[in-house]
Each structure stands twice: as structure tokens, then as C-alpha cells.
Design an enzyme around this catalytic site. Structure first.
Site, PDB file in Angstrom:
ATOM      1  N   ASP A  53      -8.900  -1.369   0.184  1.00 17.26           N
ATOM      2  CA  ASP A  53     -10.089  -0.522   0.161  1.00 17.26           C
ATOM      3  C   ASP A  53     -10.283   0.154  -1.195  1.00 17.26           C
ATOM      4  O   ASP A  53      -9.683   1.202  -1.470  1.00 17.26           O
ATOM      5  CB  ASP A  53      -9.978   0.539   1.269  1.00 17.26           C
ATOM      6  CG  ASP A  53     -11.233   1.397   1.347  1.00 17.26           C
ATOM      7  OD1 ASP A  53     -11.269   2.323   2.172  1.00 17.26           O
ATOM      8  OD2 ASP A  53     -12.184   1.139   0.569  1.00 17.26           O
ATOM      9  N   ASP A  86     -17.148  -0.416  -2.966  1.00 19.32           N
ATOM     10  CA  ASP A  86     -16.286  -0.034  -1.852  1.00 19.32           C
ATOM     11  C   ASP A  86     -16.002  -1.198  -0.911  1.00 19.32           C
ATOM     12  O   ASP A  86     -16.833  -1.546  -0.060  1.00 19.32           O
ATOM     13  CB  ASP A  86     -16.975   1.100  -1.080  1.00 19.32           C
ATOM     14  CG  ASP A  86     -16.158   1.532   0.115  1.00 19.32           C
ATOM     15  OD1 ASP A  86     -16.748   2.057   1.068  1.00 19.32           O
ATOM     16  OD2 ASP A  86     -14.941   1.325   0.093  1.00 19.32           O
TER      17      ASP A  86
END
Ligand SMILES: CC[C@H](C)[C@H](NC(=O)[C@H](C)NC(=O)[C@@H](CCSC)NC[C@@H](N)Cc1ccccc1)C(=O)O
Length: 326
Positions: free
Chosen positions: A215, A33
Site C-alpha cells: 500500500d 495509492d
């Protein structure tokens, strides 16, 4: 010098991508992430009621950081928290001998329910790591001095296994040249400025998307409300209050979305934007582009990232992002 590659396996609808990570003697599937900076996992300290179906990190192999704790909240209001250990972490052959591993003692429902994912491996900047009383480094920051090149890359694919590499760029994974843009890491994210866009056309010239973050831990592409509205006007979509987002016909007519980054145009195929049927068999799909209202910046999540080869690069002193067409 170290370098390595690890698979990124897609969940259903490419909702997230999971990669195998060895922590001590445990082998877990973690969601890499770039939008957060904590490496946390389900553990022997997570209540059984919250960890059914998950592989768990056995902290017996770690060294506890006494009095340390962590607690994180994500944009979708999910979250987790717990204790901190240091342990050996191996990703695609790249080894961090003493990595801060955050063992969960509590996780929110959406993490318990997603049984494929055993935790997250944060790849944002360590400045937003949540460990108290002393902040810890991400896996990338821990191994960075040992890497052949101070960078990692992300090659996510539509409905197919992609990969992350650490320490090197795999030029067989992209076409043409790489376009680099400067990154503002003041908020801890891989934040950059996106330029003009176009719906269906090929030269991204209208308006300007503006501030955005890359992201990998976010499934969709969140864009300014005006840009999103312009897209769905051409796509024949509508805002569905009950669904809490734009929906559009699944039937394959969705136009492509192009955006200029560093003066180069990158295109997301319309098929990525007819993201997933509302329910199995439905001919109406939830949109892969949604408004970024209230977030403060756009989020270039997996719907965008699986259309490009992305390079997260701190080898030049100040951080930069590289994008190339896949
Ligand atoms: C509401 C919390 C805000 C967003 C802020 N938190 C963040 O910015 C955290 C680090 N990052 C995130 O919440 C977002 C990026 C900023 S969105 C405003 N990315 C990480 C997210 N995709 C991780 C995830 C993966 C799978 C399932 C759920 C969540 C804070 O702690 O203040």
C-alpha cells in the site's frame, strides 16, 4: 504503445509521496495509492473552507456523469465524496483520454489540512472503486490496453524523490533479480503472503508474517502484534498509550527488520524504523513498524516499499507482485 515515468516527491518524514498529474487544464499533486481505487481531487466544487491552499481540478473541462457520485472511507477514518466527470488525465506522458475523475464536494479534515496533497490516484483493483451507480476504472486499468507492458512500478526513496513508471520496468533501479509472488485480488488489494522475519539478523527465518497488502498510500509498516512486539523488544522500544503506538530511541541504534517474500529476504534498515521524533528535537521517535491489530492483514506501506523496487504486474493474466532489492 504508451509508457512513462513520473516523480514521487516525499512529504516531511516520507509521510506520503506526491506526483504531478494533469487533469484537463489543471496540474495537481496527487498521492498515488495502491491501497484504494478512486482518482479524486479537490475541485471547484469543494467548499472554499475545506480547500484553502490546495490546487483544484476545474471540472469545466470535463463531461459530467449525470447522477453519478462517489464516497470513500479510509482505514484512518479519513474520507471524501462528490461528483464524477470524465476528462483527459496525463501521468508522466501516459494519457487516458476519458478517465473518471472524482471531483470532491466534501473532504475530511486531515485532507484539508495536508495542503501538499490535492487528492489521490488509486492504483488498487477497480473492483473497489466507489463510484455509483456504475463503478469506474482506475487510471492504470483505463490505460492498460495501451501500455507497452501491463504493469506499473514503484521506486520510493528515503527522504528523496523516487518515481512510478507505467508500461515498463527500469532495471537500473534495482540490484540482483526480481522475485515474483502471486497476488490475491479478491479484496481489491495487491494482497500477497509474506514469510519468515528476523530482527537485526540477515536470514528471515522466525515465524511467518502472513497475509499482507502493498500500500503506497500508507506511511508505515503494520505487522502482526507478535512480530511487532519481538521487534521492539530488541530495539529497546515500548508501547506508548498516549502516542497510540510503539516508540523507540531516535539515536540510530534501531535494528534492521528482514522479511522473506517468495523465498527471498528483503531488509528494512533500522534508520527507516526510527520514523520521526515525537516532537521536533525529541530523542524519542515514533516507530515505523506498528501492530496491524484489527485490520485483518499486514500493510506493507512506504517504510517497507522505500527499501525495495516493486512491480505491480497484470501482464501474465493473473496479477503478481515483483520485489527487488534497491
Ligand atoms: C475503514 C474503511 C476500510 C478500510 C475500507 N477502505 C479501504 O480499504 C480503503 C479503500 N483503503 C484504505 O483505507 C487503505 C488500505 C486498507 S487499510 C484497512 N489504503 C489506502 C489509504 N492509505 C489511503 C489514504 C491515503 C492518504 C491518507 C489517508 C488514506 C472500506 O471502505 O471498507
Amino acid at each position: 504503445a504508451q509508457s512513462g515515468e513520473v516523480a514521487a516527491d516525499p512529504q516531511q518524514y516520507d509521510q506520503a509521496y506526491l506526483s504531478p498529474v494533469t487533469i484537463g487544464n489543471s496540474e495537481l499533486m496527487l498521492d498515488f495509492d495502491t491501497g484504494s481505487a478512486d482518482l479524486w481531487a479537490f475541485s471547484n466544487e469543494t467548499p472554499a473552507s475545506q480547500s484553502q491552499g490546495h490546487e483544484r481540478y476545474d471540472s469545466a473541462t470535463g463531461t459530467e456523469l449525470d447522477g453519478y457520485s462517489w464516497s470513500i472511507t479510509y482505514g484512518d477514518q479519513s474520507g471524501a465524496g462528490g461528483n464524477v466527470y470524465t476528462d483527459k488525465v496525463v501521468v508522466g506522458g501516459v494519457t487516458a483520454t476519458r478517465q473518471a475523475v472524482e471531483a470532491a464536494t466534501s473532504v475530511s479534515a486531515s485532507f484539508s489540512q495536508n495542503i501538499d496533497s490535492d487528492g489521490l490516484l488509486g492504483l488498487a483493483f477497480s473492483s473497489i472503486n466507489t463510484v455509483q451507480p456504475r463503478q469506474q476504472t482506475t487510471f492504470f486499468d483505463t490505460v492498460r490496453p495501451t501500455l507497452a507492458k501491463a504493469l506499473f512500478t514503484c521506486d520510493l526513496r528515503q527522504g528523496d524523490a523516487g518515481s512510478y513508471t507505467f508500461g515498463y520496468i527500469d532495471s537500473s533501479k534495482y540490484q540482483g533479480t526480481v522475485t515474483y509472488v502471486p497476488v490475491d485480488d479478491s479484496q481489491g488489494f495487491w494482497q500477497f503472503t509474506a514469510g519468515g522475519y528476523s530482527v537485526g539478523g540477515d536470514n528471515a527465518t522466525s515465524g511467518s508474517v502472513g497475509t499482507a497488502i502493498a500500500d503506497t498510500g500508507t506511511s508505515l509498516l503494520y505487522l502482526p502484534a507478535a512480530v511487532t512486539k519481538a521487534y521492539y523488544e530488541q530495539a529497546g522500544g515500548r508501547y506508548d498509550n498516549q502516542q497510540g503506538g510503539y516508540t523507540l530511541p531516535c539515536n540510530g541504534g534501531a535494528p534492521d527488520f528482514s522479511v522473506a517474500i517468495g523465498g527471498k529476504t528483503f531488509t528494512v534498515p533500522g534508520s527507516y524504523i526510527a520514523y520521526a521524533p515525537l516532537t521536533t528535537g525529541s530523542s524519542t521517535c515514533f516507530g515505523g513498524i506498528q501492530p496491524d491489530t484489527g485490520i485483518g492483514f499486514s500493510i506493507f506501506g512506504d517504510v517497507f516499499l522505500k527499501a525495495v523496487y516493486a512491480i505491480f504486474d497484470v501482464s501474465q493474466g493473473s496479477p503478481r507482485l515483483g520485489f527487488a532489492a534497491q
